[in-house]
Every structure is written in structure tokens, then in C-alpha cells.
Design a protein around this motif. Structure first.
Motif, PDB file in Angstrom:
ATOM      1  N   LEU A  50     -14.043  43.843 -40.292  1.00  0.00           N
ATOM      2  CA  LEU A  50     -15.365  44.463 -39.262  1.00  0.00           C
ATOM      3  C   LEU A  50     -16.775  43.882 -39.546  1.00  0.00           C
ATOM      4  CD1 LEU A  50     -14.245  48.260 -40.123  1.00  0.00           C
ATOM      5  CD2 LEU A  50     -14.275  47.141 -37.878  1.00  0.00           C
ATOM      6  N   LYS A  51     -16.854  43.439 -40.819  1.00  0.00           N
ATOM      7  CA  LYS A  51     -18.081  42.752 -40.916  1.00  0.00           C
ATOM      8  C   LYS A  51     -18.298  41.425 -40.280  1.00  0.00           C
ATOM      9  CE  LYS A  51     -21.705  41.525 -44.381  1.00  0.00           C
ATOM     10  NZ  LYS A  51     -22.265  42.004 -45.812  1.00  0.00           N
ATOM     11  N   HIS A  52     -17.192  40.806 -40.369  1.00  0.00           N
ATOM     12  CA  HIS A  52     -17.278  39.522 -39.519  1.00  0.00           C
ATOM     13  C   HIS A  52     -17.332  39.731 -37.931  1.00  0.00           C
ATOM     14  CE1 HIS A  52     -15.314  35.809 -37.665  1.00  0.00           C
ATOM     15  NE2 HIS A  52     -16.229  35.166 -38.511  1.00  0.00           N
ATOM     16  N   GLU A  53     -16.704  40.701 -37.437  1.00  0.00           N
ATOM     17  CA  GLU A  53     -16.566  41.069 -35.973  1.00  0.00           C
ATOM     18  C   GLU A  53     -18.086  41.370 -35.688  1.00  0.00           C
ATOM     19  OE1 GLU A  53     -14.495  44.254 -32.881  1.00  0.00           O
ATOM     20  OE2 GLU A  53     -13.541  43.637 -34.955  1.00  0.00           O
ATOM     21  N   HIS A  54     -18.689  42.190 -36.362  1.00  0.00           N
ATOM     22  CA  HIS A  54     -19.853  42.811 -35.910  1.00  0.00           C
ATOM     23  C   HIS A  54     -21.197  42.120 -36.482  1.00  0.00           C
ATOM     24  CE1 HIS A  54     -17.856  46.312 -33.802  1.00  0.00           C
ATOM     25  NE2 HIS A  54     -17.063  46.298 -35.044  1.00  0.00           N
ATOM     26  N   GLY A  56     -20.778  38.860 -37.886  1.00  0.00           N
ATOM     27  CA  GLY A  56     -20.663  37.339 -37.981  1.00  0.00           C
ATOM     28  C   GLY A  56     -20.600  36.932 -39.595  1.00  0.00           C
ATOM     29  N   ILE A  57     -20.582  37.762 -40.361  1.00  0.00           N
ATOM     30  CA  ILE A  57     -20.505  37.382 -42.076  1.00  0.00           C
ATOM     31  C   ILE A  57     -19.160  37.635 -42.232  1.00  0.00           C
ATOM     32  CG2 ILE A  57     -21.496  38.038 -44.183  1.00  0.00           C
ATOM     33  CD1 ILE A  57     -24.059  38.817 -42.655  1.00  0.00           C
ATOM     34  N   ASP A  58     -18.430  36.654 -42.868  1.00  0.00           N
ATOM     35  CA  ASP A  58     -17.210  36.798 -43.508  1.00  0.00           C
ATOM     36  C   ASP A  58     -17.028  37.054 -44.886  1.00  0.00           C
ATOM     37  OD1 ASP A  58     -14.536  36.449 -43.222  1.00  0.00           O
ATOM     38  OD2 ASP A  58     -14.245  34.429 -43.768  1.00  0.00           O
ATOM     39  N   GLU A  59     -17.332  38.213 -45.121  1.00  0.00           N
ATOM     40  CA  GLU A  59     -17.140  38.835 -46.458  1.00  0.00           C
ATOM     41  C   GLU A  59     -16.896  40.502 -46.407  1.00  0.00           C
ATOM     42  OE1 GLU A  59     -20.736  37.790 -48.496  1.00  0.00           O
ATOM     43  OE2 GLU A  59     -21.790  39.570 -47.660  1.00  0.00           O
ATOM     44  N   ALA A  60     -16.211  40.778 -47.391  1.00  0.00           N
ATOM     45  CA  ALA A  60     -16.151  42.371 -47.520  1.00  0.00           C
ATOM     46  C   ALA A  60     -17.710  42.839 -48.025  1.00  0.00           C
ATOM     47  CB  ALA A  60     -14.859  42.660 -48.370  1.00  0.00           C
ATOM     48  N   THR A  61     -17.706  44.118 -47.626  1.00  0.00           N
ATOM     49  CA  THR A  61     -19.143  44.761 -48.151  1.00  0.00           C
ATOM     50  C   THR A  61     -18.806  46.321 -48.440  1.00  0.00           C
ATOM     51  OG1 THR A  61     -21.462  45.178 -47.674  1.00  0.00           O
ATOM     52  CG2 THR A  61     -19.684  45.733 -45.770  1.00  0.00           C
ATOM     53  N   ASP A  62     -19.641  46.854 -49.159  1.00  0.00           N
ATOM     54  CA  ASP A  62     -19.472  48.536 -49.482  1.00  0.00           C
ATOM     55  C   ASP A  62     -19.379  49.410 -48.496  1.00  0.00           C
ATOM     56  OD1 ASP A  62     -22.052  48.263 -49.033  1.00  0.00           O
ATOM     57  OD2 ASP A  62     -22.721  48.916 -51.064  1.00  0.00           O
ATOM     58  N   VAL A  63     -20.382  49.237 -47.397  1.00  0.00           N
ATOM     59  CA  VAL A  63     -20.602  50.223 -46.448  1.00  0.00           C
ATOM     60  C   VAL A  63     -21.067  49.418 -45.309  1.00  0.00           C
ATOM     61  CG1 VAL A  63     -22.896  50.866 -47.038  1.00  0.00           C
ATOM     62  CG2 VAL A  63     -21.512  52.409 -45.904  1.00  0.00           C
ATOM     63  N   LEU A  64     -20.557  50.016 -43.979  1.00  0.00           N
ATOM     64  CA  LEU A  64     -20.951  49.509 -42.674  1.00  0.00           C
ATOM     65  C   LEU A  64     -21.428  50.925 -41.815  1.00  0.00           C
ATOM     66  CD1 LEU A  64     -18.758  46.527 -41.745  1.00  0.00           C
ATOM     67  CD2 LEU A  64     -21.269  46.411 -42.339  1.00  0.00           C
ATOM     68  N   SER A  65     -22.285  50.751 -41.056  1.00  0.00           N
ATOM     69  CA  SER A  65     -22.766  51.935 -40.146  1.00  0.00           C
ATOM     70  C   SER A  65     -22.483  51.679 -38.737  1.00  0.00           C
ATOM     71  CB  SER A  65     -24.117  52.417 -40.557  1.00  0.00           C
ATOM     72  OG  SER A  65     -24.179  53.052 -41.974  1.00  0.00           O
ATOM     73  N   PHE A  66     -21.960  52.637 -37.834  1.00  0.00           N
ATOM     74  CA  PHE A  66     -22.033  52.354 -36.524  1.00  0.00           C
ATOM     75  C   PHE A  66     -22.677  53.224 -35.745  1.00  0.00           C
ATOM     76  CE2 PHE A  66     -18.460  50.022 -38.700  1.00  0.00           C
ATOM     77  CZ  PHE A  66     -18.787  48.622 -38.185  1.00  0.00           C
ATOM     78  N   PRO A  67     -23.840  53.397 -35.587  1.00  0.00           N
ATOM     79  CA  PRO A  67     -24.709  54.466 -34.909  1.00  0.00           C
ATOM     80  C   PRO A  67     -24.444  54.576 -33.556  1.00  0.00           C
ATOM     81  CG  PRO A  67     -26.257  52.540 -35.474  1.00  0.00           C
ATOM     82  CD  PRO A  67     -24.854  52.274 -36.072  1.00  0.00           C
ATOM     83  N   LEU A  87     -16.683  52.982 -45.316  1.00  0.00           N
ATOM     84  CA  LEU A  87     -16.856  52.552 -46.864  1.00  0.00           C
ATOM     85  C   LEU A  87     -15.620  51.790 -47.324  1.00  0.00           C
ATOM     86  CD1 LEU A  87     -17.951  56.179 -47.369  1.00  0.00           C
ATOM     87  CD2 LEU A  87     -19.293  54.363 -48.197  1.00  0.00           C
ATOM     88  N   CYS A  88     -15.596  50.993 -48.340  1.00  0.00           N
ATOM     89  CA  CYS A  88     -14.545  50.219 -48.848  1.00  0.00           C
ATOM     90  C   CYS A  88     -14.303  50.835 -50.334  1.00  0.00           C
ATOM     91  CB  CYS A  88     -14.836  48.941 -48.942  1.00  0.00           C
ATOM     92  SG  CYS A  88     -13.251  47.875 -49.346  1.00  0.00           S
ATOM     93  N   PRO A  89     -13.437  51.704 -50.564  1.00  0.00           N
ATOM     94  CA  PRO A  89     -13.344  52.095 -51.946  1.00  0.00           C
ATOM     95  C   PRO A  89     -13.096  51.032 -52.823  1.00  0.00           C
ATOM     96  CG  PRO A  89     -12.008  53.499 -50.559  1.00  0.00           C
ATOM     97  CD  PRO A  89     -12.717  52.321 -49.759  1.00  0.00           C
ATOM     98  N   GLU A  90     -12.458  49.988 -52.642  1.00  0.00           N
ATOM     99  CA  GLU A  90     -12.053  48.892 -53.505  1.00  0.00           C
ATOM    100  C   GLU A  90     -13.235  48.369 -54.032  1.00  0.00           C
ATOM    101  OE1 GLU A  90      -9.133  45.976 -51.794  1.00  0.00           O
ATOM    102  OE2 GLU A  90      -8.467  47.681 -50.457  1.00  0.00           O
ATOM    103  N   ILE A  91     -14.361  48.317 -53.434  1.00  0.00           N
ATOM    104  CA  ILE A  91     -15.665  47.632 -53.641  1.00  0.00           C
ATOM    105  C   ILE A  91     -16.423  48.514 -54.228  1.00  0.00           C
ATOM    106  CG2 ILE A  91     -17.798  46.816 -52.888  1.00  0.00           C
ATOM    107  CD1 ILE A  91     -16.071  45.067 -50.488  1.00  0.00           C
ATOM    108  N   VAL A  92     -16.564  50.074 -53.812  1.00  0.00           N
ATOM    109  CA  VAL A  92     -17.643  50.958 -54.404  1.00  0.00           C
ATOM    110  C   VAL A  92     -16.890  51.739 -55.448  1.00  0.00           C
ATOM    111  CG1 VAL A  92     -18.745  51.170 -52.281  1.00  0.00           C
ATOM    112  CG2 VAL A  92     -16.985  52.616 -52.678  1.00  0.00           C
ATOM    113  N   GLY A  93     -15.636  51.841 -55.690  1.00  0.00           N
ATOM    114  CA  GLY A  93     -14.772  52.428 -56.778  1.00  0.00           C
ATOM    115  C   GLY A  93     -15.568  54.007 -56.726  1.00  0.00           C
ATOM    116  N   ASP A  94     -15.615  54.451 -57.687  1.00  0.00           N
ATOM    117  CA  ASP A  94     -16.006  55.949 -58.095  1.00  0.00           C
ATOM    118  C   ASP A  94     -17.489  56.194 -57.471  1.00  0.00           C
ATOM    119  OD1 ASP A  94     -13.545  56.769 -58.600  1.00  0.00           O
ATOM    120  OD2 ASP A  94     -14.141  56.531 -60.726  1.00  0.00           O
TER     121      ASP A  94
END
Length: 125
Positions: A50-54, A56-67, A87-94
Motif C-alpha cells: 500500500l505504501k509503495h502503491e500510494h 512510492g516508498i517501498d517499506e512497511a509503516t505503522d499507519v496509512l490514512s486514505f481520506p 494499521l499494521c499490528p506487526e509494526i505497532v504491536g500493542d
């Protein structure tokens, strides 16, 4: 009324009810009493895609917003579609509360900076 649709596409258990409660509380505090919101929990690979597609950055992240509508003026009778927070629970955990608050504020038009950081802190107290 705020309608929240939650989807967990990650391999981890998440507190869906807690996410819905926090989202509703933040949106009401921001003056949004009516609207539709999507919250998705995804795995790191999907988040990276999703981050790469929207962005152009090829990395996972904690959260993305699509307003979608944000705080835009809408015609009478048209439901407000706030958009989606992913949200990516693997990155943000609890520690998903701050990224969720961050993503929601982006849906409402906030940009990174002191005001956004301050609003996040106020909502998470």
C-alpha cells in the motif's frame, strides 16, 4: 451517528472493539458526530504494498490514512465518508492507539506538526 467498519486482515489478534471506541471518541471530540469510517489491520507485506502503491516508498509503516470527505461541506442528506485508516499490528504491536489517533487526524485534514502532535496527546490522555 458514526459507523465504523473494522476488518482484520493481519495474522494477529487485535482489539477491534477498543479501536472502534477510541475512533468514535476522537471523532466526536473533533466535532464529527456523523460519518462512515473504515479501519483495517493488515500484515507487513500488505502495508508495504500500500505504501509503495500510494506514496512510492517501498517499506512497511505503522499507519496509512486514505481520506475521502474529511471536514468538507456536504449537501444535505449526503452521508460523510471519512475514509480509511490502515494499521499494521506487526509494526505497532500493542501500541496501536497513537497510530490510530494519528491516522484519524490525517483523515480530518491535519498535517504533521506541533498541532497534530498536541491533538494526539489530548485525545490519548
Amino acid at each position: 451517528m458514526i459507523s465504523v467498519e473494522v476488518e482484520n486482515r493481519s495474522s494477529l489478534a487485535v482489539d477491534e472493539a477498543g479501536a472502534v471506541e477510541l475512533a468514535g471518541r476522537i471523532l466526536r471530540a473533533e466535532g464529527i458526530d456523523d460519518g462512515e469510517l473504515g479501519i483495517a489491520f493488515v500484515g507487513a507485506d500488505e502495508m508495504r504494498g500500500l505504501k509503495h502503491e500510494h506514496l512510492g516508498i517501498d517499506e512497511a509503516t505503522d499507519v496509512l490514512s486514505f481520506p475521502i470527505d474529511g471536514r468538507d461541506e456536504l449537501p444535505e442528506g449526503v452521508p460523510r465518508a471519512l475514509g480509511d485508516v490502515v494499521l499494521c499490528p506487526e509494526i505497532v504491536g500493542d501500541e496501536w492507539r497513537r497510530p490510530l489517533a494519528h491516522g484519524l487526524l490525517h483523515l480530518l485534514g491535519y498535517d504533521h506538526g506541533d498541532e497534530m502532535t498536541s491533538r494526539e496527546g489530548e485525545h490519548l490522555r
